[in-house]
Design a protein around this motif. Structure first.
Motif, short mmCIF file in Angstrom:
data_model
loop_
_atom_site.label_atom_id
_atom_site.label_comp_id
_atom_site.label_asym_id
_atom_site.label_seq_id
_atom_site.Cartn_x
_atom_site.Cartn_y
_atom_site.Cartn_z
N ASN A 131 -16.35 -72.30 2.41
CA ASN A 131 -15.71 -71.19 1.72
C ASN A 131 -15.30 -70.18 2.79
N TYR A 189 -13.42 -66.84 4.07
CA TYR A 189 -13.06 -65.53 3.55
C TYR A 189 -12.46 -64.68 4.67
N ILE A 233 -19.85 -65.85 0.74
CA ILE A 233 -18.71 -66.00 1.67
C ILE A 233 -19.20 -66.14 3.11
N PHE A 251 -19.39 -61.76 -1.94
CA PHE A 251 -18.16 -61.05 -2.32
C PHE A 251 -18.35 -60.41 -3.69
N LYS A 282 -2.69 -67.67 -5.66
CA LYS A 282 -3.73 -66.77 -6.18
C LYS A 282 -3.40 -66.43 -7.64
#
Ligand code: ADP
Length: 528
Positions: free
Chosen positions: A317, A319, A344, A421, A514
């Protein structure tokens, strides 16, 4: 404060400060002195016969790539491009695009990506605002490619005056949902640091085959070719329509033996749904060993399905933010997380990450504050925009002499130095005077078993607003909504449980993959 998202604990003792700086700082990594483009050309010289790039059944060796780069370099010199000049590249993704980007970086010009067939007015505006001196488009590339007689320089072409590593390497314009797009400029040093973090954490070697599947205007497209090319690995460039057709994409990954790929969560969801429905197709990904997911918060549910469909793989993951040279943190997973949320992770090598409270003090583990980056990753600023640069980039309040970038994201440290996060600050809304963080609400909705994705928007309602949630649940999972509301109301401040919860098959996405909040807000208004 109603939502409890701003950290109130702060550091009182020297020991806390030292410990917080320690967990916030990635491992030290010695970087080479040369910039990325020179190192890629050195890799090309070391592996001339290996395949560098595959695209639509065309294989380009490292020797051919170096020759293409040299021809682009010569063309930039012919066009009187000087170091520091902005050069726009509007080429379809493929070997010429990659060579042109490397040439621009090697020439110490500043790379500005433009989308082929993108909105003409917007591009004219970006070109003017960035002050681009040249547009490398297909006509330009044809001329460069046609100059085949031009022997690749034995060493290098005329090298422009060396500049320091802090000099700008590229500029990406953020989509800018409100107001003018911002041109985030990052340095050669930030770029190289991020590339080596990918090499290290994805454990890239010359035997890897890395997927390049992201459009040029999204900054993650850069490492997808530049990190593998540093190591002598090979890059498989996948066209957008082949990515969108999952069976085609699986066959290409199998045929080329792709070992490392990066996707946005929404695409990973589509891929996993396909694989879980057709388990015999998982063998098409027998070479795939590492997948990175980035760009948006990912649910535990998605991670759990990942390991169900693709056991034994690594999931990273990743970030970060464009303004901080792409990713700053990696959470490297080999199994689903134990807790309800997906972290994250830890800071990348040479990167420092702070969680700051409202008074810019280091927040203790467990306290939520703003995620702030410091050090080598911090971008140069927004091109030609001192006001917005000053609002987001600043002198480091913790380590004088450094610069920081304020991410606008909330997060908190776990005691062992892994970051969690907690949504974005600009998703803060006020409803009936109560301040709420949409990200916080989404965070807890996403932490529910059987929930794949959640997005919350506001809808006008009389004199006030109300919250509308759009949620994707696993097929066949029945969510007991009243019980879920009760559970959420134990987690969230009063008034933060959405008025409407709409179950949908998918969330709408913008160009970067997104969640498209503007489209969701429009839909919520229609429903209201
Ligand atoms: P990137 O290119 O790294 O995705 P952008 O500048 O497009 O960067 O967007 C950065 C923002 O995207 C971050 O500030 C954060 O809000 C969100 N984001 C990126 N990666 C993640 C992640 N892994 N988890 C949660 N949010 C993320």
């Amino acid at each position: 404060p109603s939502s409890g998202t701003v950290g109130t604990s702060y550091l009182g003792t020297v020991n806390d400060r030292e410990r917080l700086l320690e967990i916030g700082t990635g491992k030290h990594r010695q970087l080479p002195d040369e910039p990325a483009a020179a190192l890629i050309l050195a890799a090309a010289a070391a592996h001339p016969d290996r395949i560098a790039i595959w695209h639509r059944d065309r294989e380009v060796s490292y020797r051919e790539l170096a020759s293409l780069v040299h021809r682009f370099r010569a063309a930039l010199a012919d066009a009187a491009v000087a170091p520091g000049d902005v050069v726009a590249i509007r080429l379809p993704r493929g070997p010429e695009w990659i060579a042109a980007v490397i040439a621009v970086l090697d020439h110490r010009a500043v790379y500005l990506p433009l989308e082929v067939g993108g909105p003409a007015d917007r591009q004219r505006d970006l070109i003017a605002r960035a002050g681009a001196v040249l547009i490398v488009d297909e006509a330009f590339a044809d001329k460069v490619g046609g100059a085949a007689a031009l022997a690749p320089a034995p060493g290098r072409g005329p090298v422009p005056a060396p500049q320091d590593r802090e000099s700008p390497a590229y500029v990406y314009y953020t989509s800018g949902s409100t107001g003018l797009p911002k041109g985030a400029v990052c340095s050669h040093a930030g770029l190289l640091n991020h590339l080596y973090a990918k090499v290290d954490d994805c454990a890239l070697t010359e035997n890897d085959v890395v997927l390049q599947a992201t459009q040029a205007t999204f900054d993650i497209s850069l490492w997808q070719f530049a990190a593998p090319l540093l190591t002598g690995a090979h890059v498989v460039v996948l066209d957008h329509q082949d990515l969108m057709d999952v069976p085609t994409m699986l066959r290409i990954l199998q045929r080329r033996g792709v070992t490392v790929a990066q996707f946005v969560p929404s695409y990973l969801d589509v891929l996993l749904t396909h694989l879980l429905a057709k388990p015999d197709e998982v063998q098409l990904l027998s070479q795939l060993r590492c997948v990175s997911v980035t760009g948006e918060a990912i649910s535990k549910d998605l991670v759990t399905r990942f390991f169900r469909a693709l056991p034994g793989r690594t999931l990273i993951n990743a970030y970060g933010a464009t303004e901080a040279s792409d990713d700053t943190n990696h959470e490297i997973l080999t199994q689903p997380p134990a807790g309800p949320t997906v972290m994250i992770g830890r800071p990348l090598g040479n990167v420092t990450v702070y969680v700051l409270d409202a008074a810019d003090r280091l927040a203790l583990p467990g306290a939520v504050g703003e995620i702030v980056f410091s050090g080598i990753c911090v971008g140069v600023g927004y091109l030609g925009d001192p006001a917005r640069t000053a609002a987001a980039f600043a002198d480091d309040p913790i380590r004088p002499g450094e610069r920081i970038y304020r991410s606008g994201d909330f997060g908190r440290w776990r005691a062992d130095g892994v970051l969690e996060f907690h949504g974005r600050r600009d998703h803060q809304v006020k409803i009936s005077g109560i301040r709420l963080e949409l990200g916080e609400i989404e965070h807890w909705m996403r932490a529910t078993d059987g929930i794949r994705a959640a997005a919350v928007v506001t809808v006008p309602s009389g004199n006030t607003k109300q919250l509308a949630a759009f949620v994707v649940a696993d097929p066949g999972v029945m969510i007991d909504v009243p019980a879920w509301r009760a559970e959420l109301s134990r987690r969230l401040p009063r008034g933060a449980v959405p008025t409407t919860i709409t179950f949908v098959d998918d969330l709408p996405l913008n160009n970067n993959g997104k969640v498209d909040r503007v489209a969701l807000a429009a839909r919520a208004r229609q429903q209201a």
